[in-house]
Design a protein around this motif. Structure first.
Motif, mmCIF file in Angstrom:
data_model
loop_
_atom_site.group_PDB
_atom_site.id
_atom_site.type_symbol
_atom_site.label_atom_id
_atom_site.label_comp_id
_atom_site.label_asym_id
_atom_site.label_seq_id
_atom_site.Cartn_x
_atom_site.Cartn_y
_atom_site.Cartn_z
ATOM 1 N N VAL A 1 0.835 -1.203 0.000
ATOM 2 C CA VAL A 1 0.000 0.000 0.000
ATOM 3 C C VAL A 1 0.873 1.256 0.000
ATOM 4 N N VAL A 2 1.911 1.269 0.834
ATOM 5 C CA VAL A 2 2.810 2.429 0.887
ATOM 6 C C VAL A 2 3.494 2.630 -0.456
ATOM 7 N N SER A 3 3.962 1.534 -1.070
ATOM 8 C CA SER A 3 4.642 1.666 -2.361
ATOM 9 C C SER A 3 3.679 2.127 -3.456
ATOM 10 N N CYS A 4 2.430 1.704 -3.402
ATOM 11 C CA CYS A 4 1.443 2.175 -4.387
ATOM 12 C C CYS A 4 1.177 3.667 -4.234
ATOM 13 N N VAL A 5 1.077 4.130 -2.995
ATOM 14 C CA VAL A 5 0.829 5.559 -2.757
ATOM 15 C C VAL A 5 2.024 6.386 -3.239
ATOM 16 N N LEU A 6 3.229 5.860 -3.082
ATOM 17 C CA LEU A 6 4.423 6.612 -3.473
ATOM 18 C C LEU A 6 4.734 6.541 -4.965
ATOM 19 N N THR A 7 4.292 5.487 -5.643
ATOM 20 C CA THR A 7 4.734 5.302 -7.032
ATOM 21 C C THR A 7 3.641 5.420 -8.085
ATOM 22 N N LEU A 8 2.388 5.178 -7.756
ATOM 23 C CA LEU A 8 1.358 5.226 -8.799
ATOM 24 C C LEU A 8 0.967 6.629 -9.235
ATOM 25 N N PRO A 9 0.757 7.581 -8.327
ATOM 26 C CA PRO A 9 0.456 8.935 -8.819
ATOM 27 C C PRO A 9 1.684 9.557 -9.490
#
Length: 102
Positions: free
Chosen positions: A57-65
């Motif tokens: 979840v943390v990596s998605c928040v940091l890398t997807l936007p």
């Protein structure tokens, strides 16, 4: 309403994509190692899964936007070459005679 969504930037440059992928993989790897060690200490596999999911979840928040740090190296496109005559737009194959097959 839709103009709000159109104003949000939605692109990343190639170096930003590479950085995003490296950050994503690093966070997943670190969270998996921490989760494995913590799950081994407390002898609960569930904690390992929770920690890996939290890392995901943390990596998605940091890398997807498309954060501004992923848009620092935009591509410079070549200028458009003006077309002088409509005849030059034809392909060379179209100007040659077509051969008849026997």
């Amino acid at each position: 309403m839709l103009s709000i969504f159109k104003s949000i930037p939605s692109h990343m440059d190639y170096k930003g994509q590479k950085l995003s992928e490296q950050i994503f993989q690093g966070i997943i790897l670190i969270s998996a190692a921490i989760g494995f060690v913590y799950g081994l200490i407390v002898e609960q596999f569930g904690w390992t899964v929770y920690i890996v999911l939290a890392g995901f979840v943390v990596s998605c928040v940091l890398t997807l936007p498309p954060w501004p740090m992923y848009r620092k190296n935009p591509l410079s496109w070549q200028p458009l070459i003006p077309d002088i005559s409509p005849e030059s737009s034809q392909k060379p194959q179209e100007t040659l005679k077509k051969k008849k097959h026997k």
